[in-house]
Design a protein around this motif. Sequence first.
Motif, PDB file in Angstrom:
ATOM      1  N   VAL A  32      -3.607  -4.890   0.637  1.00 43.82           N
ATOM      2  CA  VAL A  32      -3.135  -4.640   2.100  1.00 43.82           C
ATOM      3  C   VAL A  32      -1.659  -5.021   2.337  1.00 43.82           C
ATOM      4  CG1 VAL A  32      -3.027  -5.836   4.669  1.00 43.82           C
ATOM      5  CG2 VAL A  32      -5.329  -5.794   3.055  1.00 43.82           C
ATOM      6  N   GLY A  33      -1.053  -4.120   2.409  1.00 43.90           N
ATOM      7  CA  GLY A  33       0.556  -3.242   3.262  1.00 43.90           C
ATOM      8  C   GLY A  33       0.930  -3.562   1.220  1.00 43.90           C
ATOM      9  N   ASP A  34       0.739  -3.230   0.552  1.00 45.00           N
ATOM     10  CA  ASP A  34       1.357  -2.785  -0.634  1.00 45.00           C
ATOM     11  C   ASP A  34       1.724  -3.798  -0.904  1.00 45.00           C
ATOM     12  OD1 ASP A  34      -0.662  -0.081  -0.600  1.00 45.00           O
ATOM     13  OD2 ASP A  34       0.869   1.106   0.826  1.00 45.00           O
ATOM     14  N   ALA A  35       3.383  -3.243  -1.269  1.00 47.28           N
ATOM     15  CA  ALA A  35       3.482  -4.202  -2.143  1.00 47.28           C
ATOM     16  C   ALA A  35       4.865  -5.173  -1.089  1.00 47.28           C
ATOM     17  CB  ALA A  35       5.072  -3.499  -3.290  1.00 47.28           C
ATOM     18  N   ALA A  36       4.451  -5.016  -0.536  1.00 45.83           N
ATOM     19  CA  ALA A  36       5.089  -6.734   0.222  1.00 45.83           C
ATOM     20  C   ALA A  36       4.189  -7.261   0.912  1.00 45.83           C
ATOM     21  CB  ALA A  36       5.943  -6.095   2.163  1.00 45.83           C
ATOM     22  N   GLY A  37       2.514  -6.886   0.994  1.00 44.01           N
ATOM     23  CA  GLY A  37       1.763  -8.257   0.853  1.00 44.01           C
ATOM     24  C   GLY A  37       1.595  -8.215   2.041  1.00 44.01           C
ATOM     25  N   TRP A  38       0.686  -8.585   2.341  1.00 46.78           N
ATOM     26  CA  TRP A  38       0.393  -9.259   3.976  1.00 46.78           C
ATOM     27  C   TRP A  38       1.421 -10.349   4.787  1.00 46.78           C
ATOM     28  CZ3 TRP A  38      -3.507  -8.716   7.149  1.00 46.78           C
ATOM     29  CH2 TRP A  38      -3.222  -9.838   8.468  1.00 46.78           C
ATOM     30  N   ASN A  39       1.840  -9.611   5.520  1.00 47.49           N
ATOM     31  CA  ASN A  39       3.522  -9.621   6.265  1.00 47.49           C
ATOM     32  C   ASN A  39       3.443  -9.087   7.702  1.00 47.49           C
ATOM     33  OD1 ASN A  39       5.875 -11.266   5.888  1.00 47.49           O
ATOM     34  ND2 ASN A  39       6.147 -10.970   3.972  1.00 47.49           N
ATOM     35  N   PHE A  40       4.645  -9.958   8.219  1.00 47.81           N
ATOM     36  CA  PHE A  40       4.451  -8.959   9.741  1.00 47.81           C
ATOM     37  C   PHE A  40       4.862  -7.408   9.218  1.00 47.81           C
ATOM     38  CE2 PHE A  40       6.637 -13.413   9.927  1.00 47.81           C
ATOM     39  CZ  PHE A  40       5.805 -14.100  10.676  1.00 47.81           C
ATOM     40  N   ASN A  41       4.267  -7.369  10.609  1.00 43.50           N
ATOM     41  CA  ASN A  41       4.735  -5.226  10.610  1.00 43.50           C
ATOM     42  C   ASN A  41       2.859  -4.403   9.884  1.00 43.50           C
ATOM     43  OD1 ASN A  41       6.459  -5.619  13.441  1.00 43.50           O
ATOM     44  ND2 ASN A  41       7.680  -5.734  11.255  1.00 43.50           N
ATOM     45  N   VAL A  42       2.478  -5.872   8.772  1.00 48.52           N
ATOM     46  CA  VAL A  42       1.643  -4.395   8.423  1.00 48.52           C
ATOM     47  C   VAL A  42       0.441  -3.394   9.195  1.00 48.52           C
ATOM     48  CG1 VAL A  42      -0.660  -6.356   8.403  1.00 48.52           C
ATOM     49  CG2 VAL A  42      -0.400  -4.909   6.113  1.00 48.52           C
ATOM     50  N   ALA A  43       0.252  -3.920  10.448  1.00 46.24           N
ATOM     51  CA  ALA A  43      -0.506  -3.503  11.393  1.00 46.24           C
ATOM     52  C   ALA A  43       0.054  -1.534  11.034  1.00 46.24           C
ATOM     53  CB  ALA A  43      -0.138  -3.567  13.029  1.00 46.24           C
ATOM     54  N   GLY A  44      -1.081  -0.466  10.925  1.00 46.64           N
ATOM     55  CA  GLY A  44      -0.722  -0.014  10.743  1.00 46.64           C
ATOM     56  C   GLY A  44      -0.867   0.664   9.353  1.00 46.64           C
ATOM     57  N   TRP A  45      -1.171  -0.357   8.423  1.00 40.38           N
ATOM     58  CA  TRP A  45      -1.181  -0.279   6.980  1.00 40.38           C
ATOM     59  C   TRP A  45      -2.179   0.692   6.338  1.00 40.38           C
ATOM     60  CZ3 TRP A  45      -5.024  -2.017   4.403  1.00 40.38           C
ATOM     61  CH2 TRP A  45      -5.424  -1.770   2.643  1.00 40.38           C
ATOM     62  N   GLU A  46      -3.221   0.162   7.240  1.00 33.55           N
ATOM     63  CA  GLU A  46      -3.674   0.934   6.783  1.00 33.55           C
ATOM     64  C   GLU A  46      -4.544   2.932   7.947  1.00 33.55           C
ATOM     65  OE1 GLU A  46      -4.960  -0.545  11.010  1.00 33.55           O
ATOM     66  OE2 GLU A  46      -3.594  -1.062   9.456  1.00 33.55           O
ATOM     67  N   ASN A  47      -4.095   3.131   8.280  1.00 33.80           N
ATOM     68  CA  ASN A  47      -3.535   4.456   8.728  1.00 33.80           C
ATOM     69  C   ASN A  47      -2.916   5.699   7.330  1.00 33.80           C
ATOM     70  OD1 ASN A  47      -3.886   3.488  10.822  1.00 33.80           O
ATOM     71  ND2 ASN A  47      -1.531   3.219  11.662  1.00 33.80           N
ATOM     72  N   GLY A  48      -4.222   6.431   7.708  1.00 30.21           N
ATOM     73  CA  GLY A  48      -4.576   7.393   6.790  1.00 30.21           C
ATOM     74  C   GLY A  48      -5.367   7.655   5.319  1.00 30.21           C
ATOM     75  N   LYS A  49      -5.851   5.734   5.266  1.00 28.78           N
ATOM     76  CA  LYS A  49      -6.860   5.680   4.533  1.00 28.78           C
ATOM     77  C   LYS A  49      -8.162   5.695   4.688  1.00 28.78           C
ATOM     78  CE  LYS A  49      -3.289   2.714   2.515  1.00 28.78           C
ATOM     79  NZ  LYS A  49      -1.825   2.846   3.228  1.00 28.78           N
ATOM     80  N   HIS A  50      -9.111   6.323   3.757  1.00 28.08           N
ATOM     81  CA  HIS A  50     -10.063   5.985   4.106  1.00 28.08           C
ATOM     82  C   HIS A  50     -11.252   5.168   3.113  1.00 28.08           C
ATOM     83  CE1 HIS A  50      -9.272   9.636   6.024  1.00 28.08           C
ATOM     84  NE2 HIS A  50      -8.053  10.050   4.789  1.00 28.08           N
ATOM     85  N   PHE A  51     -11.255   4.075   3.932  1.00 27.05           N
ATOM     86  CA  PHE A  51     -12.270   2.849   4.055  1.00 27.05           C
ATOM     87  C   PHE A  51     -13.854   3.324   3.533  1.00 27.05           C
ATOM     88  CE2 PHE A  51      -8.623   2.111   5.558  1.00 27.05           C
ATOM     89  CZ  PHE A  51      -7.467   0.887   3.877  1.00 27.05           C
ATOM     90  N   ARG A  52     -14.568   2.636   2.414  1.00 24.92           N
ATOM     91  CA  ARG A  52     -15.989   2.858   2.338  1.00 24.92           C
ATOM     92  C   ARG A  52     -16.447   1.605   2.347  1.00 24.92           C
ATOM     93  NH1 ARG A  52     -17.502   6.676  -2.690  1.00 24.92           N
ATOM     94  NH2 ARG A  52     -18.073   4.664  -2.601  1.00 24.92           N
TER      95      ARG A  52
END
Length: 123
Positions: A32-52
């Motif tokens: 979550v948040g890629d290299a920046a990790g779980w941090n501020f402004n992570v909202a939207g990180w999930e956009n464009g990804k397809h989760f199962r």
Amino acid sequence: MSEEKSIAIFVTVTVLGMLILSNRASAAVYTVGDAAGWNFNVAGWENGKHFRAGDVLVFNYIPAAHNVVSVDRRAYNSCTTPKGAKVYQSGRDRIRLVRGQNCFICNFPGHCQSGMKIAINAM
């Protein structure tokens, strides 16, 4: 029980077991948040990804500064922590997604309101 019936049951159980194991083996792991990790402004990180269902989210963060709380959509929208919510605090949390809506917030004061929340729909 006849030998043919026993063999058919054995084959059925074996095939089902292999299907279950292959499904777990193919689960994706997302940081979550890629290299920046779980941090501020992570909202939207999930956009464009397809989760199962079965995919794993890895939350990397400094435990003294953040946490991860699994919440329902209402608590996600209001940035509140319901009684009994699961709170993760290790700084290296691994959470397996369930089918449907999966919502996470940081419940440190002001963090959720500042964008530390994600909502994922897993198929």
